[in-house]
Design a protein around this motif. Structure first.
Motif, mmCIF file in Angstrom:
data_model
loop_
_atom_site.group_PDB
_atom_site.id
_atom_site.type_symbol
_atom_site.label_atom_id
_atom_site.label_comp_id
_atom_site.label_asym_id
_atom_site.label_seq_id
_atom_site.Cartn_x
_atom_site.Cartn_y
_atom_site.Cartn_z
ATOM 1 N N PRO A 134 37.225 65.005 67.005
ATOM 2 C CA PRO A 134 35.835 65.441 66.833
ATOM 3 C C PRO A 134 35.742 66.485 65.732
ATOM 4 C CG PRO A 134 36.443 65.415 69.156
ATOM 5 C CD PRO A 134 37.706 65.184 68.391
ATOM 6 N N GLU A 135 34.562 66.670 65.189
ATOM 7 C CA GLU A 135 34.399 67.456 63.959
ATOM 8 C C GLU A 135 35.030 68.839 64.020
ATOM 9 O OE1 GLU A 135 30.863 68.862 60.889
ATOM 10 O OE2 GLU A 135 30.419 67.491 62.536
ATOM 11 N N ALA A 136 34.757 69.594 65.080
ATOM 12 C CA ALA A 136 35.279 70.963 65.161
ATOM 13 C C ALA A 136 36.805 70.967 65.226
ATOM 14 C CB ALA A 136 34.696 71.677 66.369
ATOM 15 N N ASP A 137 37.361 70.074 66.043
ATOM 16 C CA ASP A 137 38.810 69.983 66.164
ATOM 17 C C ASP A 137 39.437 69.473 64.871
ATOM 18 O OD1 ASP A 137 38.668 70.845 68.774
ATOM 19 O OD2 ASP A 137 38.586 68.825 69.599
ATOM 20 N N ARG A 138 38.729 68.581 64.184
ATOM 21 C CA ARG A 138 39.217 68.052 62.911
ATOM 22 C C ARG A 138 39.379 69.184 61.899
ATOM 23 N NH1 ARG A 138 34.781 64.613 60.686
ATOM 24 N NH2 ARG A 138 35.099 63.677 62.753
ATOM 25 N N ALA A 139 38.362 70.045 61.816
ATOM 26 C CA ALA A 139 38.428 71.174 60.883
ATOM 27 C C ALA A 139 39.558 72.124 61.260
ATOM 28 C CB ALA A 139 37.093 71.905 60.876
ATOM 29 N N GLU A 140 39.768 72.319 62.543
ATOM 30 C CA GLU A 140 40.838 73.202 63.011
ATOM 31 C C GLU A 140 42.213 72.628 62.667
ATOM 32 O OE1 GLU A 140 41.831 73.747 67.374
ATOM 33 O OE2 GLU A 140 40.660 75.566 66.991
ATOM 34 N N HIS A 141 42.372 71.324 62.860
ATOM 35 C CA HIS A 141 43.632 70.644 62.539
ATOM 36 C C HIS A 141 43.931 70.776 61.039
ATOM 37 C CE1 HIS A 141 46.920 67.964 62.440
ATOM 38 N NE2 HIS A 141 46.347 66.820 62.774
ATOM 39 N N ALA A 142 42.935 70.483 60.221
ATOM 40 C CA ALA A 142 43.112 70.577 58.767
ATOM 41 C C ALA A 142 43.407 72.019 58.346
ATOM 42 C CB ALA A 142 41.874 70.058 58.055
#
Length: 293
Positions: A134-142
């Motif tokens: 999901p978007e928030a987790d995606r940004a955190e992963h990146a």
């Protein structure tokens, strides 16, 4: 356990020359490595698979013996997927099996999307693929991957290793492994591989625009089986673990449980081989593929 010698080969592809190794008998199984791993990363795993599969391992372009024509050119996930397709076309006429670990799992999903039908089955073990989240987790992963790049730029591998361990939920003090494993010392070549992995391939991952729904759609159209997989001891908060769960949800499947954590395939090669054989043998068609060339 099979102890036959591997055949070492090279393949010229656009922009690079790939080093790969072939060992064993049976349907073709490509092992796509995690991290900075080259064809030798799974030296302890391959002998436990070579009695059942023709096992193909390789150095990704830019690592070890797979040289780039232009070292200044960026490497993309699409490049890696195209390399897999060309490599498999070199060794077999039919669809192949693939087990991808971390970076290798992300490459496998890209291959399914870009080259429908090239794979009959893909085991995707904890793919490093922010787009799955999901978007928030995606940004955190990146952001975690970018932070590792920053640490490496500031302090080299000494600074990057603790950040990588945190990112993957690895506690070096509690690492467990099977006995008798081949040592993997931090040679100059391996250090260079880490530098390429962090400096170039992290960027390939964080800038990749693959729609995570596309591999699932392509697999359905081509009849490819995608099997999400997780490490038994990987902490659930680890992003790559969550990527595997998100992939499983998209497929409507339960992830397969593999021994160890994120790097369980190297820490527990015998146990990993047993799981691979069980999973890949549960569909009769998978083990009746065209013979390798």
């Amino acid at each position: 356990m099979t102890t036959t010698a591997a055949t070492i080969r090279t393949l010229s592809v656009p922009g690079a020359t790939l080093h790969f190794q072939v060992e064993g008998i049976g349907p073709v199984l490509l092992l796509s490595q995690s991290g900075e791993g080259d064809a030798d990363r799974t030296v302890d795993l391959v002998p436990y698979l070579a009695d059942t599969f023709t096992v193909v391992t390789y150095d990704r372009r830019g690592l070890s013996r797979s040289t780039l024509d232009d070292s200044a050119r960026s490497v993309t996930m699409a490049d890696h997927a195209d390399d897999v397709a060309r490599l498999l076309a070199e060794v077999t006429d039919g669809p192949a099996l693939m087990a991808g670990f971390s970076m290798g799992a992300a490459i496998g999903l890209q291959t399914v999307a870009r080259h429908p039908g090239r794979l009959s089955t893909l085991i995707a073990h904890e793919p490093v693929m922010p787009n799955l989240l999901p978007e928030a987790d995606r940004a955190e992963h990146a952001a975690e991957l970018t932070a590792i790049q920053d640490a490496y730029a500031a302090g080299g591998l000494t600074a990057a290793f603790p950040a990588i361990a945190r990112h993957l939920g690895i506690d070096p003090a509690r690492d467990e492994a099977e006995e008798g494993l081949t040592p993997q010392p931090m040679t100059p070549r391996r250090q260079a591989n880490f530098g390429f992995f962090i400096g170039t391939e992290f960027t390939a991952v964080t800038t990749d625009g693959l729609d995570p729904a596309e591999p699932v759609r392509a697999a359905a159209r081509a009849g490819t089986r995608i099997i999400p997989a997780t490490g038994r001891t990987t902490r659930p908060v680890v992003h790559t673990y969550r990527c595997a769960l998100e992939l499983a949800a998209r497929l409507g499947a339960e992830p397969v449980d593999f021994p160890g954590g994120h790097n369980g395939n190297t820490a527990f090669p015998r146990a990993t081989a047993q799981v691979l054989k069980a999973v890949l043998g549960c569909s009769g068609g998978d083990l009746l593929q065209p013979s390798p060339r």
